[in-house]
Design a protein around this motif. Structure first.
Motif, mmCIF file in Angstrom:
data_model
loop_
_atom_site.group_PDB
_atom_site.id
_atom_site.type_symbol
_atom_site.label_atom_id
_atom_site.label_comp_id
_atom_site.label_asym_id
_atom_site.label_seq_id
_atom_site.Cartn_x
_atom_site.Cartn_y
_atom_site.Cartn_z
ATOM 1 N N PRO A 182 29.125 -12.456 3.648
ATOM 2 C CA PRO A 182 29.876 -13.712 3.704
ATOM 3 C C PRO A 182 29.626 -14.531 4.959
ATOM 4 C CG PRO A 182 31.297 -11.901 4.361
ATOM 5 C CD PRO A 182 29.954 -11.289 4.026
ATOM 6 N N GLY A 183 29.947 -15.812 4.852
ATOM 7 C CA GLY A 183 30.014 -16.676 6.026
ATOM 8 C C GLY A 183 31.379 -16.511 6.680
ATOM 9 N N LYS A 184 31.667 -17.356 7.680
ATOM 10 C CA LYS A 184 32.927 -17.212 8.417
ATOM 11 C C LYS A 184 33.378 -18.542 9.007
ATOM 12 C CE LYS A 184 31.294 -18.518 11.986
ATOM 13 N NZ LYS A 184 29.989 -18.566 12.548
ATOM 14 N N VAL A 185 34.663 -18.583 9.359
ATOM 15 C CA VAL A 185 35.142 -19.677 10.221
ATOM 16 C C VAL A 185 35.705 -19.022 11.476
ATOM 17 C CG1 VAL A 185 35.711 -21.338 8.400
ATOM 18 C CG2 VAL A 185 37.441 -19.670 9.109
ATOM 19 N N TYR A 186 35.683 -19.760 12.563
ATOM 20 C CA TYR A 186 36.327 -19.274 13.785
ATOM 21 C C TYR A 186 37.731 -19.830 13.860
ATOM 22 C CZ TYR A 186 32.373 -17.229 16.311
ATOM 23 O OH TYR A 186 31.352 -16.421 16.716
ATOM 24 N N LEU A 187 38.744 -18.937 13.885
ATOM 25 C CA LEU A 187 40.092 -19.425 14.212
ATOM 26 C C LEU A 187 40.100 -19.835 15.678
ATOM 27 C CD1 LEU A 187 42.363 -16.869 12.348
ATOM 28 C CD2 LEU A 187 41.765 -19.198 11.667
ATOM 29 N N PHE A 188 39.437 -19.017 16.498
ATOM 30 C CA PHE A 188 39.393 -19.283 17.947
ATOM 31 C C PHE A 188 38.159 -18.650 18.594
ATOM 32 C CE2 PHE A 188 43.851 -18.240 16.863
ATOM 33 C CZ PHE A 188 44.425 -19.487 17.046
ATOM 34 N N GLY A 189 37.671 -19.270 19.640
ATOM 35 C CA GLY A 189 36.840 -18.560 20.608
ATOM 36 C C GLY A 189 35.335 -18.695 20.556
ATOM 37 N N GLU A 190 34.779 -19.520 19.615
ATOM 38 C CA GLU A 190 33.323 -19.665 19.628
ATOM 39 C C GLU A 190 32.857 -20.194 20.990
ATOM 40 O OE1 GLU A 190 35.761 -21.690 18.197
ATOM 41 O OE2 GLU A 190 34.651 -22.216 16.389
ATOM 42 N N HIS A 191 31.630 -20.013 21.294
ATOM 43 C CA HIS A 191 30.994 -20.361 22.573
ATOM 44 C C HIS A 191 31.508 -19.491 23.726
ATOM 45 C CE1 HIS A 191 28.217 -23.509 21.513
ATOM 46 N NE2 HIS A 191 29.127 -23.994 20.685
ATOM 47 N N ALA A 192 32.842 -19.473 23.962
ATOM 48 C CA ALA A 192 33.345 -18.664 25.081
ATOM 49 C C ALA A 192 33.001 -17.183 24.871
ATOM 50 C CB ALA A 192 34.853 -18.853 25.220
#
Ligand SMILES: Nc1ncnc2c1ncn2[C@@H]1O[C@H](COP(=O)(O)OP(=O)(O)OP(=O)(O)O)[C@@H](O)[C@H]1O
Ligand SMILES: C[C@@](O)(CCO)CC(=O)[O-]
Ligand SMILES: [Mg+2]
Length: 328
Positions: A7-17
């Motif tokens: 599956p793909g995903k979404v970030y609730l929080f925290g990408e890049h960091a």
């Protein structure tokens, strides 16, 4: 032939960091990449990808050393796709010790490319899983996730986190901090996705944030603050406090925007969602263009997005409880 999907995903929080050791919470959603791998009699690789261009394309080559093959698709896309498939096949050869085998690889994906929904991780996970199974080895999920991470790490130019690949391999909501990867209990969230039809280059966007972080102390502080938002977000998630989750997502979007990874169309979709009454909205993934994620139990956000200039598609996303699936 072995066929796996991831599956793909979404970030609730925290990408890049998350690339710099802060925690992140991505959540797998029911959009999938399916990869079929069949061993060949020779040592060549043949890739057939259905979704890289409208018509799809097929390329056959003896390895990247041969130079780009002669096909009618944008060279950057082709190079990138070959990078992921090459990387995945390298992992398959490494696991099985079969250095000389060639493969026919078929990719079919519902996940838009480069749009923040983790198409690269899903393709890497599914390709490594199908490739190793084709040669008689079934990997444990943790090892599969780790090997898919190695592939992302190389293609993204030595800058990647384990978040996308671990989430795609295991499914559900996860928490990743450095090499500490775990599954989270998550309530059933009312996730709405808006897609602007565009894409961003993950490697370049990550490099941009790295540059800012090295140049300005306040940019490094911004990255750390995203980590703080994630820690608060975990508590809100555990308490099933959707209003707090939304507020934190809004804040997270503001900081990502400060780090230069939003865009005009991502911002318009975020504001359309907020104005429609979503609890919160933010860009998801690397940014630059692509998708936003919003929380709204009503139909208002999806409807508002469908009338928002710059939004090409909007849909409600179901949490994917399972990560990699073995189809054949
Ligand atoms: N269906 C596919 N066929 C072949 N290659 C694919 C496919 N889907 C994704 N890829 C590879 O993944 C690359 C996109 O990865 P990238 O990390 O830039 O974006 P993403 O994973 O979709 O979004 P993000 O990392 O922001 O969540 C494509 O350029 C291509 O190389
Ligand atoms: C931007 C980033 O954090 C997420 C991309 O989906 C990069 C990574 O974690 O490797
Ligand atoms: Mg990616």
């Amino acid at each position: 032939m072995a066929v796996s999907s991831a599956p793909g995903k979404v970030y609730l929080f925290g990408e890049h960091a998350v690339v710099y050791g802060e925690p992140a919470v991505p959540c797998a959603i029911e959009v999938r990449a399916r990869v079929g791998v069949e061993q060949r009699a020779d040592s060549k690789l043949r890739i057939h990808a259905e979704d890289l261009s409208l018509d799809g394309f097929t390329v056959e080559y003896g390895g990247t050393a041969d130079g780009p093959p002669d096909v009618d698709v944008q060279e950057s896309l082709l190079t990138a796709a070959m990078g992921y498939v090459d990387g995945a096949i390298k992992q398959v050869r490494d696991v099985t010790g079969e250095d000389e085998v060639g493969f026919d690889v078929t990719i079919e994906s519902d996940i838009p490319l480069g749009a923040g929904l983790g198409s690269s991780a899903a393709v890497a996970v599914a390709a490594i899983d199908a490739g190793t199974r084709e040669l008689g080895t079934t990997l444990e999920t943790d090892e599969l996730a780790e090997r898919a991470y190695q592939t992302e790490y190389e293609v993204q130019g030595g800058q990647a986190s384990r978040a996308d690949t671990f989430c795609s391999a295991t499914g559900g909501a996860v928490r990743v901090e450095g090499d500490d990867c775990r599954s989270l209990e998550a309530p059933d969230l009312p996730i709405v996705v808006g897609f602007d039809g565009g894409a961003g280059d993950t490697g370049k966007l990550v490099a941009g944030v790295r540059g800012l972080r090295e140049e300005y102390e306040f940019a490094a502080d911004t990255v750390e603050s995203i980590g703080e938002i994630v820690r608060n977000g975990e508590e809100a998630l555990a308490a099933d406090d959707i209003e707090e989750l939304g507020r934190l997502m809004n804040f997270n979007h503001g900081l990502l925007s400060a780090l230069g990874v939003s865009s005009r169309s991502l911002d318009s979709m975020v504001w359309a969602a907020r104005n429609a009454g979503a609890h919160g909205a933010k860009l998801t993934g690397a940014g630059g263009g692509g998708c936003i994620v919003a929380l709204d139990p009503t139909d208002e956000t999806e409807t508002a997005l469908s009338y928002t200039p710059g939004c090409e598609d909007s849909f409600r996303a179901e949490l994917a409880e399972t990560g990699v699936e073995r189809l054949e």
